[in-house]
Enzyme design. Structure first.
Site, PDB file in Angstrom:
ATOM      1  N   HIS A  75       0.805  -1.241   0.033  1.00 37.99           N
ATOM      2  CA  HIS A  75      -0.042  -0.021  -0.009  1.00 37.99           C
ATOM      3  C   HIS A  75       0.788   1.180  -0.129  1.00 37.99           C
ATOM      4  CE1 HIS A  75      -3.498  -2.429   1.365  1.00 37.99           C
ATOM      5  NE2 HIS A  75      -2.581  -3.037   2.109  1.00 37.99           N
TER       6      HIS A  75
HETATM    7  C1  BDR Z   1      -3.141   0.894   5.473  1.00 37.95           C
HETATM    8  O1  BDR Z   1      -3.075   0.253   6.518  1.00 37.95           O
HETATM    9  C2  BDR Z   1      -1.902  -0.038   7.079  1.00 37.95           C
HETATM   10  O2  BDR Z   1      -2.022  -1.227   7.765  1.00 37.95           O
HETATM   11  C3  BDR Z   1      -0.918  -0.206   6.074  1.00 37.95           C
HETATM   12  O3  BDR Z   1       0.188   0.299   6.738  1.00 37.95           O
HETATM   13  C4  BDR Z   1      -1.480   0.855   5.144  1.00 37.95           C
HETATM   14  O4  BDR Z   1      -1.173   2.281   5.601  1.00 37.95           O
HETATM   15  C5  BDR Z   1      -3.778  -0.078   4.319  1.00 37.95           C
HETATM   16  O5  BDR Z   1      -5.096  -0.136   4.764  1.00 37.95           O
END
Ligand code: BDR
Ligand code: CA
Length: 313
Positions: free
Chosen positions: A243
């Site tokens: 992400h």
């Molecule tokens: C986001 O949530 C976190 O777990 C990850 O680091 C990312 O920023 C994804 O939903």
């Protein structure tokens, strides 16, 4: 073009860690003025530690790391150890950091930097809940028009939610903060799950990190291996979405991304939909656009860039 000058606000997390490495490996495009840790994936003492672990891994102990807010504006902290492990950085065995945590509060650093630097020259790249940014904007409204851009990983429209059926984690943890940021009028670029679910690791992509043959390459491979197991089980996908590196990559290679300039509002009240990002993708609401909401990614180009940059460290 001179490098974009950014503050990274983050809750590391393996994918945050890879994002920080990507930024630090890309000095032609990005100058990191400082890193602010926020409570999110794991509590603040761990995110503040993890940010420093990552800077030291990158050989950049001089990057100032600050601790920001330890809890959301209006609700107890929700964490994600079920995804990231107990430390937030499970998957690679790295030493405790030696570099200091800065004494100044992260929110004061954000406010002070935006006041000290010429208006419109500093962007915020947000990889966790938006608590620090909303706190800074509320405490010092004069900084709001001075922000060049906010690029944030958060939200979803077509993919809807990952932490609840309706909400993505970063927005869900602090919907009131997200609401303040989305209403702020600052130019926003949103990197939602719709896009990051196209940035999937695979055995070959993880092996490419490992094949770099460096401590950084091995750490990135270990983290992505660890992180993957959760998404494999949950989505049945072959890999894990990276992400947060997508938000940094957007600053380095904007041509890899496309989306639409639309209205996005945050649901702060729904019994079942609190934390939802209501993106007017089809432009049916009549509400004024406030965010570039990205959807498409050239995944091959993204992984090629990431692997090449990680190889520089
Ligand atoms: C986001 O949530 C976190 O777990 C990850 O680091 C990312 O920023 C994804 O939903
Ligand atoms: Ca994150």
């Amino acid at each position: 073009m001179p490098p974009r000058r950014i503050i990274i606000d983050t809750d590391p997390g393996q994918d945050d860690a890879v994002a920080i490495l990507l930024a630090l490996a890309s000095p032609e495009e990005i100058e990191v003025l400082g890193i602010v840790a926020v409570a999110g994936n794991v509590p603040l003492p761990l995110t503040a530690r993890n940010a420093r672990v990552v800077c030291e891994l990158a050989g950049r102990p001089e990057v100032p790391v600050f601790a920001g807010c330890d809890r959301p504006l209006a609700q107890p902290l929700v964490t994600a150890e079920h995804v990231h492990g107990k430390t937030g950085l499970d998957g690679a065995d790295l030493p405790e950091p030696h570099m200091p945590l800065q004494a100044r509060h992260g929110v004061d650093f954000i406010i002070g930097t935006l006041r000290a630097e010429p208006s419109g020259t500093v962007s915020l790249c947000c990889l966790g809940p938006l608590t620090d940014i909303a706190t800074a904007f509320t405490r010092a409204p004069d900084i709001v028009p001075r922000v060049q851009e906010i690029v944030l990983m958060g939200g979803a429209y077509f993919e809807v939610g990952n932490i609840t059926p309706a909400a993505e984690f970063n927005i869900y943890v602090d919907p009131e903060a997200a609401d303040i940021v989305f209403r702020s009028g600052v130019p926003l670029t949103v990197v939602p799950l719709d896009l990051t679910h196209r940035a999937l690791t695979s055995a070959a992509r993880v092996q490419a990190f490992r094949d770099l043959g460096t401590p950084v390459g091995r750490a990135v491979a270990g983290w992505t291996d660890f992180f993957e197991r959760f998404d494999r089980e949950k989505y049945g996908s072959q890999g894990a979405p990276l992400h947060d590196p997508c938000a940094i990559a957007r600053l380095i290679a904007p041509g890899l991304f496309s989306g639409r300039f639309v209205n996005v509002v945050i649901e702060t009240r729904g019994d079942y939909t609190r934390g939802m990002t209501v993106a007017d993708w089809w432009r049916v609401s009549g509400r004024a656009p406030n965010a570039t909401f990205l959807r498409e990614l050239d995944a091959e180009g993204f992984f090629a860039l990431l692997t090449e940059r990680i190889g520089r460290l």
